[in-house]
Design a protein around this motif. Structure first.
Motif, mmCIF file in Angstrom:
data_model
loop_
_atom_site.group_PDB
_atom_site.id
_atom_site.type_symbol
_atom_site.label_atom_id
_atom_site.label_comp_id
_atom_site.label_asym_id
_atom_site.label_seq_id
_atom_site.Cartn_x
_atom_site.Cartn_y
_atom_site.Cartn_z
ATOM 1 N N UNK A 61 0.829 -1.410 -0.034
ATOM 2 C CA UNK A 61 -0.094 0.496 0.046
ATOM 3 C C UNK A 61 1.025 1.360 0.195
ATOM 4 N N UNK A 62 1.694 1.278 0.778
ATOM 5 C CA UNK A 62 3.055 2.106 0.803
ATOM 6 C C UNK A 62 3.976 3.030 -0.411
ATOM 7 N N UNK B 272 5.476 18.208 -6.377
ATOM 8 C CA UNK B 272 7.085 17.788 -6.223
ATOM 9 C C UNK B 272 7.263 16.063 -6.362
ATOM 10 N N UNK B 273 6.462 15.328 -6.160
ATOM 11 C CA UNK B 273 7.407 14.035 -5.959
ATOM 12 C C UNK B 273 6.445 13.750 -4.528
ATOM 13 N N UNK B 274 7.269 12.120 -4.114
ATOM 14 C CA UNK B 274 7.261 11.936 -3.277
ATOM 15 C C UNK B 274 8.554 12.210 -2.239
ATOM 16 N N UNK B 275 7.903 11.946 -0.948
ATOM 17 C CA UNK B 275 9.455 12.996 0.546
ATOM 18 C C UNK B 275 9.551 10.976 0.853
ATOM 19 N N UNK C 212 3.601 6.748 5.893
ATOM 20 C CA UNK C 212 3.038 7.918 6.820
ATOM 21 C C UNK C 212 0.915 8.363 6.483
ATOM 22 N N UNK C 213 1.043 8.306 5.265
ATOM 23 C CA UNK C 213 -0.685 8.112 4.945
ATOM 24 C C UNK C 213 -0.699 6.766 5.662
ATOM 25 N N UNK D 175 -5.157 3.918 8.556
ATOM 26 C CA UNK D 175 -5.539 2.578 8.696
ATOM 27 C C UNK D 175 -5.024 2.336 10.077
ATOM 28 N N UNK D 176 -4.772 3.113 11.157
ATOM 29 C CA UNK D 176 -4.325 2.954 12.655
ATOM 30 C C UNK D 176 -6.240 2.759 12.776
#
Length: 299
Positions: free
Chosen positions: A152-153, A166-169, A219-220, A225-226
């Motif tokens: 998923x990440x 800016x893409x993914x950080x 992070x997302x 999901x937590x």
């Protein structure tokens, strides 16, 4: 005399002895058995047919589903298909056997008592089997969760790298030249991949970054999901239904797109050349039995 059946309450509340015990010094008194029988009589499932179908389908489309196309190429059409059919039948029989065993627990013929996975083993085989199956259960769940979280990440990071300006950080934890831990902020987007990496399928987020990477995708995933992980099965049934509907829509889109492109069998042989991971990959897609005990109670 009325004949008892599966819907007969576990404790009859109209007996003379219970009538005497129900009032003490002019105050109502409720026994534990009485409370349990009332609770069992009042419990009603809240998941429903659509929720049940969603849970079943979502449990059968786990992270290993992403490996099936590659597995078909390596293991061949016939061995992979036969393995999928065999494991499907095996999983169905395991689910039916688990449901039948849970129904054999005293007073649970109609699944009104909350009997969890390992508790089923404890009822018939003792506490040692409870401990062993609980360890195995958590190991299985951990493997499924870790694989699902990583996939998923990675999908989120790929989406951000493709569509975000800016893409993914990510936060990168690594050893510096002095042998000490250091922290740095890194970014990734598709411009970092050349044509060969795109063709080979090696254009993966932060693949070339050394050390430990905590990406925006992770992070997302954590934030989303937590809260769901803190819910029980009936509370997240709505999310299960939403995921099921998204899966249906995405599957239809994929089928239409692939049909428009045409079917190419050049990379698919009948018997394949490698079968060492075949059974494990296929089995990883059929983890439905671990959700059966909770579903029987909440259905």
């Amino acid at each position: 005399m009325t004949q008892a059946n599966e819907k007969t309450p576990l404790v009859a509340s109209s007996s003379a002895s219970e009538s005497k015990d129900s009032v003490v010094n002019g105050k109502p008194r409720f026994s534990l058995s009485h409370s349990m029988s009332v609770f069992a009589a009042e419990h009603m499932g809240k998941i429903g047919m659509l929720g049940s179908m969603s849970i079943a389908v979502n449990s059968l489309t786990g992270p290993a589903m992403l490996s099936l196309p590659d597995q078909y190429q390596r293991s061949g059409l016939i061995p992979t298909t036969l393995t999928v059919i065999f494991v499907c039948i095996l999983s169905a029989l395991c689910c039916l056997h688990m449901a039948n065993t849970i129904s054999k627990v005293r007073g649970n013929a109609d699944f009104k008592r909350e009997i969890e996975y390992s508790e089923t083993f404890e009822r018939f085989w003792g506490h040692r089997s409870f401990v062993v199956t609980q360890i195995l259960f958590f190991c299985c769940i951990t493997c499924l969760n870790v694989s699902s979280i990583v996939d998923t990440a990675q999908v989120i990071d790929t989406f951000l790298g493709h569509w975000s300006p800016s893409g993914s950080g990510a936060v990168n934890f690594y050893y510096n030249d002095d042998g000490k831990w250091d922290i740095d902020l890194v970014q990734w987007d598709y411009s970092l991949c050349d044509e060969e990496m795109l063709v080979q399928g090696d254009c993966l987020p932060f693949l070339q970054t050394s050390g430990i990477v905590f990406t925006a995708g992770y992070a997302l995933t954590l934030v989303i999901f937590v809260p769901m992980a803190l819910m029980d099965l009936k509370e997240n049934a709505t999310w299960q239904i939403m995921g099921f509907l998204v899966l249906l829509v995405a599957s239809v889109i994929f089928v239409v797109l692939f049909a428009m492109e045409g079917v190419n069998l050049e990379n698919l042989s009948l018997w394949g050349y490698s079968w060492d991971t075949l059974f494990g990959v296929v089995l990883f897609n059929f983890a439905l039995v671990i959700a059966v005990p909770c579903w029987l109670y909440e259905k």
